[in-house]
Scaffold this motif. Structure first.
Motif, PDB file in Angstrom:
ATOM      1  N   ARG A 150       0.819  -1.223   0.000  1.00  0.00           N
ATOM      2  CA  ARG A 150       0.000   0.000   0.000  1.00  0.00           C
ATOM      3  C   ARG A 150       0.854   1.275   0.000  1.00  0.00           C
ATOM      4  NH1 ARG A 150      -5.241  -0.627   1.748  1.00  0.00           N
ATOM      5  NH2 ARG A 150      -5.178   1.331   2.910  1.00  0.00           N
ATOM      6  N   VAL A 151       2.159   1.117  -0.280  1.00  0.00           N
ATOM      7  CA  VAL A 151       3.064   2.279  -0.254  1.00  0.00           C
ATOM      8  C   VAL A 151       3.566   2.598  -1.659  1.00  0.00           C
ATOM      9  CG1 VAL A 151       5.279   3.158   0.624  1.00  0.00           C
ATOM     10  CG2 VAL A 151       3.828   1.735   2.088  1.00  0.00           C
ATOM     11  N   ALA A 152       3.516   3.883  -2.028  1.00  0.00           N
ATOM     12  CA  ALA A 152       4.019   4.297  -3.341  1.00  0.00           C
ATOM     13  C   ALA A 152       5.045   5.412  -3.160  1.00  0.00           C
ATOM     14  CB  ALA A 152       2.870   4.788  -4.218  1.00  0.00           C
ATOM     15  N   ILE A 153       5.985   5.481  -4.068  1.00  0.00           N
ATOM     16  CA  ILE A 153       7.002   6.538  -4.043  1.00  0.00           C
ATOM     17  C   ILE A 153       6.805   7.402  -5.287  1.00  0.00           C
ATOM     18  CG2 ILE A 153       9.478   7.036  -4.031  1.00  0.00           C
ATOM     19  CD1 ILE A 153       9.914   4.375  -2.712  1.00  0.00           C
ATOM     20  N   ILE A 154       6.773   8.712  -5.107  1.00  0.00           N
ATOM     21  CA  ILE A 154       6.597   9.596  -6.269  1.00  0.00           C
ATOM     22  C   ILE A 154       7.664  10.687  -6.277  1.00  0.00           C
ATOM     23  CG2 ILE A 154       4.110   9.219  -6.626  1.00  0.00           C
ATOM     24  CD1 ILE A 154       3.632  11.893  -5.184  1.00  0.00           C
ATOM     25  N   GLY A 155       7.782  11.340  -7.400  1.00  0.00           N
ATOM     26  CA  GLY A 155       8.721  12.457  -7.531  1.00  0.00           C
ATOM     27  C   GLY A 155      10.150  11.982  -7.728  1.00  0.00           C
ATOM     28  N   ASP A 156      11.083  12.882  -7.434  1.00  0.00           N
ATOM     29  CA  ASP A 156      12.499  12.578  -7.664  1.00  0.00           C
ATOM     30  C   ASP A 156      12.950  11.325  -6.924  1.00  0.00           C
ATOM     31  OD1 ASP A 156      12.736  14.736  -9.326  1.00  0.00           O
ATOM     32  OD2 ASP A 156      14.365  15.701  -8.205  1.00  0.00           O
ATOM     33  N   ALA A 157      12.351  11.038  -5.775  1.00  0.00           N
ATOM     34  CA  ALA A 157      12.750   9.846  -5.023  1.00  0.00           C
ATOM     35  C   ALA A 157      12.538   8.588  -5.858  1.00  0.00           C
ATOM     36  CB  ALA A 157      11.949   9.751  -3.724  1.00  0.00           C
ATOM     37  N   ALA A 158      11.556   8.619  -6.770  1.00  0.00           N
ATOM     38  CA  ALA A 158      11.262   7.456  -7.611  1.00  0.00           C
ATOM     39  C   ALA A 158      11.948   7.553  -8.974  1.00  0.00           C
ATOM     40  CB  ALA A 158       9.750   7.317  -7.813  1.00  0.00           C
ATOM     41  N   HIS A 159      12.088   8.777  -9.490  1.00  0.00           N
ATOM     42  CA  HIS A 159      12.545   8.888 -10.892  1.00  0.00           C
ATOM     43  C   HIS A 159      13.267  10.196 -11.184  1.00  0.00           C
ATOM     44  CE1 HIS A 159       9.042  11.442 -11.265  1.00  0.00           C
ATOM     45  NE2 HIS A 159       8.255  10.443 -10.858  1.00  0.00           N
ATOM     46  N   ALA A 160      14.231  10.554 -10.350  1.00  0.00           N
ATOM     47  CA  ALA A 160      14.986  11.799 -10.615  1.00  0.00           C
ATOM     48  C   ALA A 160      15.649  11.706 -11.990  1.00  0.00           C
ATOM     49  CB  ALA A 160      16.040  11.997  -9.540  1.00  0.00           C
ATOM     50  N   LEU A 161      15.747  12.856 -12.659  1.00  0.00           N
ATOM     51  CA  LEU A 161      16.379  12.896 -13.978  1.00  0.00           C
ATOM     52  C   LEU A 161      17.175  14.183 -14.108  1.00  0.00           C
ATOM     53  CD1 LEU A 161      13.717  13.931 -16.593  1.00  0.00           C
ATOM     54  CD2 LEU A 161      13.050  13.356 -14.273  1.00  0.00           C
ATOM     55  N   PRO A 162      18.217  14.196 -14.923  1.00  0.00           N
ATOM     56  CA  PRO A 162      18.934  15.458 -15.115  1.00  0.00           C
ATOM     57  C   PRO A 162      17.977  16.491 -15.694  1.00  0.00           C
ATOM     58  CG  PRO A 162      20.053  13.625 -16.222  1.00  0.00           C
ATOM     59  CD  PRO A 162      18.730  13.121 -15.753  1.00  0.00           C
ATOM     60  N   PRO A 163      18.150  17.785 -15.363  1.00  0.00           N
ATOM     61  CA  PRO A 163      17.137  18.775 -15.765  1.00  0.00           C
ATOM     62  C   PRO A 163      17.301  19.283 -17.201  1.00  0.00           C
ATOM     63  CG  PRO A 163      18.792  19.825 -14.418  1.00  0.00           C
ATOM     64  CD  PRO A 163      19.191  18.384 -14.498  1.00  0.00           C
ATOM     65  N   ASN A 164      17.854  18.444 -18.089  1.00  0.00           N
ATOM     66  CA  ASN A 164      18.158  18.921 -19.456  1.00  0.00           C
ATOM     67  C   ASN A 164      16.930  19.303 -20.271  1.00  0.00           C
ATOM     68  OD1 ASN A 164      20.941  18.506 -19.054  1.00  0.00           O
ATOM     69  ND2 ASN A 164      20.641  16.321 -19.369  1.00  0.00           N
ATOM     70  N   ILE A 165      15.781  18.686 -19.973  1.00  0.00           N
ATOM     71  CA  ILE A 165      14.579  19.096 -20.712  1.00  0.00           C
ATOM     72  C   ILE A 165      13.515  19.652 -19.755  1.00  0.00           C
ATOM     73  CG2 ILE A 165      14.951  17.646 -22.741  1.00  0.00           C
ATOM     74  CD1 ILE A 165      12.930  15.660 -21.608  1.00  0.00           C
ATOM     75  N   GLY A 166      13.897  19.919 -18.511  1.00  0.00           N
ATOM     76  CA  GLY A 166      13.003  20.603 -17.564  1.00  0.00           C
ATOM     77  C   GLY A 166      11.665  19.925 -17.362  1.00  0.00           C
ATOM     78  N   GLN A 167      11.682  18.620 -17.056  1.00  0.00           N
ATOM     79  CA  GLN A 167      10.408  17.911 -16.889  1.00  0.00           C
ATOM     80  C   GLN A 167      10.308  17.109 -15.600  1.00  0.00           C
ATOM     81  OE1 GLN A 167       7.778  18.203 -18.626  1.00  0.00           O
ATOM     82  NE2 GLN A 167       8.563  19.409 -20.329  1.00  0.00           N
ATOM     83  N   GLY A 168      11.286  17.252 -14.701  1.00  0.00           N
ATOM     84  CA  GLY A 168      11.277  16.447 -13.471  1.00  0.00           C
ATOM     85  C   GLY A 168      10.074  16.728 -12.597  1.00  0.00           C
ATOM     86  N   ALA A 169       9.815  17.996 -12.344  1.00  0.00           N
ATOM     87  CA  ALA A 169       8.667  18.348 -11.501  1.00  0.00           C
ATOM     88  C   ALA A 169       7.367  18.044 -12.242  1.00  0.00           C
ATOM     89  CB  ALA A 169       8.726  19.822 -11.109  1.00  0.00           C
ATOM     90  N   GLY A 170       7.392  18.230 -13.576  1.00  0.00           N
ATOM     91  CA  GLY A 170       6.208  17.907 -14.392  1.00  0.00           C
ATOM     92  C   GLY A 170       5.837  16.437 -14.228  1.00  0.00           C
ATOM     93  N   CYS A 171       6.856  15.554 -14.299  1.00  0.00           N
ATOM     94  CA  CYS A 171       6.593  14.112 -14.134  1.00  0.00           C
ATOM     95  C   CYS A 171       6.075  13.835 -12.729  1.00  0.00           C
ATOM     96  CB  CYS A 171       7.870  13.309 -14.389  1.00  0.00           C
ATOM     97  SG  CYS A 171       8.300  13.193 -16.122  1.00  0.00           S
ATOM     98  N   ALA A 172       6.677  14.495 -11.724  1.00  0.00           N
ATOM     99  CA  ALA A 172       6.245  14.276 -10.339  1.00  0.00           C
ATOM    100  C   ALA A 172       4.770  14.657 -10.190  1.00  0.00           C
ATOM    101  CB  ALA A 172       7.116  15.101  -9.393  1.00  0.00           C
ATOM    102  N   MET A 173       4.386  15.791 -10.775  1.00  0.00           N
ATOM    103  CA  MET A 173       2.992  16.241 -10.651  1.00  0.00           C
ATOM    104  C   MET A 173       2.040  15.331 -11.414  1.00  0.00           C
ATOM    105  SD  MET A 173       3.219  20.381 -10.563  1.00  0.00           S
ATOM    106  CE  MET A 173       4.610  20.693 -11.616  1.00  0.00           C
ATOM    107  N   MET A 174       2.455  14.906 -12.628  1.00  0.00           N
ATOM    108  CA  MET A 174       1.591  13.994 -13.410  1.00  0.00           C
ATOM    109  C   MET A 174       1.370  12.697 -12.644  1.00  0.00           C
ATOM    110  SD  MET A 174       2.503  14.222 -17.440  1.00  0.00           S
ATOM    111  CE  MET A 174       4.134  13.524 -17.362  1.00  0.00           C
ATOM    112  N   ASN A 175       2.455  12.176 -12.044  1.00  0.00           N
ATOM    113  CA  ASN A 175       2.329  10.892 -11.345  1.00  0.00           C
ATOM    114  C   ASN A 175       1.526  11.030 -10.053  1.00  0.00           C
ATOM    115  OD1 ASN A 175       3.676   9.388 -13.294  1.00  0.00           O
ATOM    116  ND2 ASN A 175       5.665  10.008 -12.501  1.00  0.00           N
ATOM    117  N   ALA A 176       1.609  12.178  -9.407  1.00  0.00           N
ATOM    118  CA  ALA A 176       0.814  12.402  -8.192  1.00  0.00           C
ATOM    119  C   ALA A 176      -0.670  12.493  -8.535  1.00  0.00           C
ATOM    120  CB  ALA A 176       1.290  13.672  -7.487  1.00  0.00           C
ATOM    121  N   LEU A 177      -0.968  13.233  -9.612  1.00  0.00           N
ATOM    122  CA  LEU A 177      -2.374  13.380 -10.019  1.00  0.00           C
ATOM    123  C   LEU A 177      -2.953  12.033 -10.466  1.00  0.00           C
ATOM    124  CD1 LEU A 177      -4.848  15.123 -10.694  1.00  0.00           C
ATOM    125  CD2 LEU A 177      -3.818  15.609 -12.927  1.00  0.00           C
TER     126      LEU A 177
END
Ligand SMILES: Cc1cc2nc3c(=O)[nH]c(=O)nc-3n(C[C@H](O)[C@H](O)[C@H](O)COP(=O)(O)OP(=O)(O)OC[C@H]3O[C@@H](n4cnc5c(N)ncnc54)[C@H](O)[C@@H]3O)c2cc1C
Length: 132
Positions: A26-53
């Protein structure tokens, strides 16, 4: 200011984090803790928000939490993995000699296929924002 760094200056590489699984029970990990990426295309926080929603959407659809988390990861993880791949690959030329770097980055800007790959995440309609 940069001169004042002297020998204290250092360069840290950005993390690329990939977990075997994003959830257990019943535990999930989201955001950089699950899938950090270099910020070359500026989508890390975008992915975190998409996965949270989308996590909220899948939990609302299915009262069985472990099953909901499994479906969530199966359906949502591929776009994050694509984003991680693109971000990592587009960062590689930054360590190349200037001539090769300019050549490679120029080509990535001209290739329609590569531009489509690079902008795929930004153009993706996140689960929970489109009519389901
Ligand atoms: C230079 C740079 C540019 C970026 N540009 C973009 C961009 O343009 N667009 C984009 O979408 N993304 C961008 N990102 C990525 C984005 O910043 C991250 O993906 C996003 O911040 C991840 O959010 P998060 O909440 O998962 O993690 P974080 O923002 O890292 O939040 C984790 C929080 O947990 C806290 N914490 C850690 N350990 C503990 C502990 N033991 N106890 C309590 N608290 C703890 C940390 O202090 C931190 O506040 C960029 C990243 C960098 C480095």
């Amino acid at each position: 200011m940069i001169d004042r760094f002297g020998a204290q200056g250092r360069y840290d590489r950005f993390d690329l984090i990939k977990l075997r699984r994003w959830s257990a029970g019943r535990v999930a990990i989201i955001g950089d803790a699950a899938h950090a990426l270099p910020p070359n295309i500026g989508q890390g926080a975008g992915c975190a928000m998409m996965n949270a929603l989308s996590l909220a959407v899948y939990l609302e659809r299915n009262a069985n939490v472990p099953a909901a988390l499994e479906t969530w990861e199966t359906n949502e993880r591929p776009i994050t993995e694509h984003t991680q791949r693109m971000s990592y690959l587009l960062g590689l030329p930054t360590t190349w000699p200037p001539f090769l770097r300019t050549l490679a980055l120029g080509w990535t800007g001209r290739s329609k296929w590569l531009v489509a790959q690079r902008t795929k995440t930004a153009l993706h309609r996140p689960t929970g924002t489109a009519p389901q």
